[in-house]
Enzyme design. Structure first.
Site, PDB file in Angstrom:
ATOM      1  N   ASP A  10      -0.917   5.331  -4.830  1.00  0.00           N
ATOM      2  CA  ASP A  10       0.382   5.697  -5.389  1.00  0.00           C
ATOM      3  C   ASP A  10       0.904   6.940  -4.673  1.00  0.00           C
ATOM      4  OD1 ASP A  10       2.619   5.830  -6.934  1.00  0.00           O
ATOM      5  OD2 ASP A  10       1.594   6.201  -8.833  1.00  0.00           O
ATOM      6  N   ASP A 104       6.529   2.403  -4.168  1.00  0.00           N
ATOM      7  CA  ASP A 104       5.584   3.480  -3.853  1.00  0.00           C
ATOM      8  C   ASP A 104       4.171   3.227  -4.359  1.00  0.00           C
ATOM      9  OD1 ASP A 104       6.125   3.676  -6.531  1.00  0.00           O
ATOM     10  OD2 ASP A 104       6.702   5.789  -6.516  1.00  0.00           O
ATOM     11  N   GLU A 105       3.836   1.986  -4.656  1.00  0.00           N
ATOM     12  CA  GLU A 105       2.567   1.691  -5.326  1.00  0.00           C
ATOM     13  C   GLU A 105       1.959   0.390  -4.790  1.00  0.00           C
ATOM     14  OE1 GLU A 105       1.134   1.417 -10.010  1.00  0.00           O
ATOM     15  OE2 GLU A 105       3.235   1.123  -9.467  1.00  0.00           O
TER      16      GLU A 105
END
Length: 385
Positions: A10, A104-105
């Site tokens: 993350d 973003d993960e």
């Protein structure tokens, strides 16, 4: 059966980190990203603003009142999408199996790659490569399933790493707040709190039937996660994963205005479907098949979004680029690809809270009465075609 090794990566305060990468004068300063008008909404905020009570989704006016010294920045999805693709490309080169959950993960399934310590060493090397090549801080959690790995990432932040081996799972989870469990939102948290359930250890002691009765169909899953159980697989991510629709006409057409209206209506319908799946897209494709069966397509990479007015604009522009006005059209189609799960906050840099509420109201009407019940004015003429 081998113990699963699941890695959760993350990017820390992703939007803020990108802004700081582009302008290091922003380092260590309180930053709020989102629409800059009083009616705007906070899309992201730095760690420095959080002690003041600022959080994503908060009205910008309130955030400024809570943290008046914060620097306000209008978000730049072009840049955020670019850096997201950079990180995904690195992971794609290294990982045997990965799933891009959001901008973003990522989740990676490292099961069978090596012994657990070797997997940790590999994860550290991947993290260092991402930091070196992207310039962005990133945290990871490594454990036996998605839920524990994600919780571990949260505990490792900011810019850290945490391994939770199989025998450590329950001791690691026990003292943590139930709010840490993926899928426990504000409402479920408050409901459990009224029962005197504050920690994950306490939740484990509640009979699963009671949790299901209190939380509904998701209750059993929440209880299992509290017990360190989550069989959810890492689903292979493919950039070409897409949704689309096509329309073949009974009679070939040359009416440009009507064809644009049809493209707009198709795009609007797909955007609603996208939001229903809680996803956003980074690529739009428009397809045309002419009367002689020649088929042409035009596509465009775009900043991640799931909003009609942004997607319709792109689709109409693509149609104008690909359409040869001298020929009759037999079929038109629209496709969204490069899909990932995405929060609505990705689209709030220029949108007001009123616009957000408008989309929510329109989607609520469509859910209740059907997707055909309401349309933008530019798409209305499609019913006359």
């Amino acid at each position: 059966m081998n113990t699963r090794n699941i890695l959760h990566l993350d990017l820390d305060t992703f939007f803020v980190s990108v802004e700081r990468l582009r302008n290091n004068a922003l380092n260590n300063k309180p930053i709020i990203i989102g629409g800059t008008s009083d009616r705007g909404v906070v899309s992201a905020c730095s760690y420095e603003t959080r002690p003041f009570g600022v959080y994503s989704g908060m009205p910008m006016k309130m955030a400024r009142r809570l943290c008046p010294e914060a620097l306000q920045i209008r978000g730049d999805m072009d840049q955020y999408s670019k850096y997201s693709h950079v990180v995904t490309d690195i992971i794609a080169e290294e990982a045997p199996l990965y799933e891009k959950m959001s901008i973003d993960e990522h989740y990676l399934d490292l099961t069978g790659m090596d012994r657990f310590f070797g997997t940790l060493k590999w994860s550290r090397e991947l993290r260092q490569r991402i930091i070196k090549e992207s310039g962005l801080p990133i945290s990871f959690g490594l454990s036996t399933n998605k839920s524990v790995a994600k919780i571990a990432t949260g505990e490792a932040k900011p810019n850290g790493e945490l391994q939770i081996a199989e025998q450590q799972v329950l001791p690691f989870l026990s003292p943590l707040s139930i709010r840490k469990i993926p899928g426990v939102g504000h409402k479920a948290f408050q409901t459990l709190r009224t029962m005197g359930v504050d920690t994950i250890e306490t939740l484990r002691m509640v009979p699963p039937e009671m949790v299901t009765r209190v939380l509904g169909k998701n209750g059993k899953g929440v209880w299992k996660k509290a017990n360190g159980i989550d069989p959810t697989p890492v689903k292979p991510y493919r950039e070409r994963k897409s949704i689309g629709t096509e329309r073949t006409f009974s009679e070939d057409r040359t009416d440009t205005a009507r064809l644009e209206e049809i493209i707009a209506a198709m795009t609007e319908k797909l955007a609603f479907e996208l939001r229903q799946k809680q996803k956003v897209t980074a690529c739009v494709t428009v397809k045309i098949r002419y009367a002689n069966f020649d088929t042409h397509t035009k596509q465009q990479r775009i900043p991640y979004t799931g909003l009609d007015h942004q997607l319709i604009k792109v689709a109409r522009e693509l149609f104008r680029k690909v359409y040869d006005r001298r020929m009759r059209v037999r079929l038109v189609g629209v496709k969204f690809s490069h899909l990932v799960h995405g929060a609505h906050q990705l689209n709030l840099f220029e949108d007001t809270s009123e616009m957000v509420k408008l989309y929510q109201a329109l989607d609520s009407l469509r859910n209740r009465y059907g997707s055909h019940i309401v349309h933008k004015a530019l798409a209305m003429k499609r019913f006359q075609i």
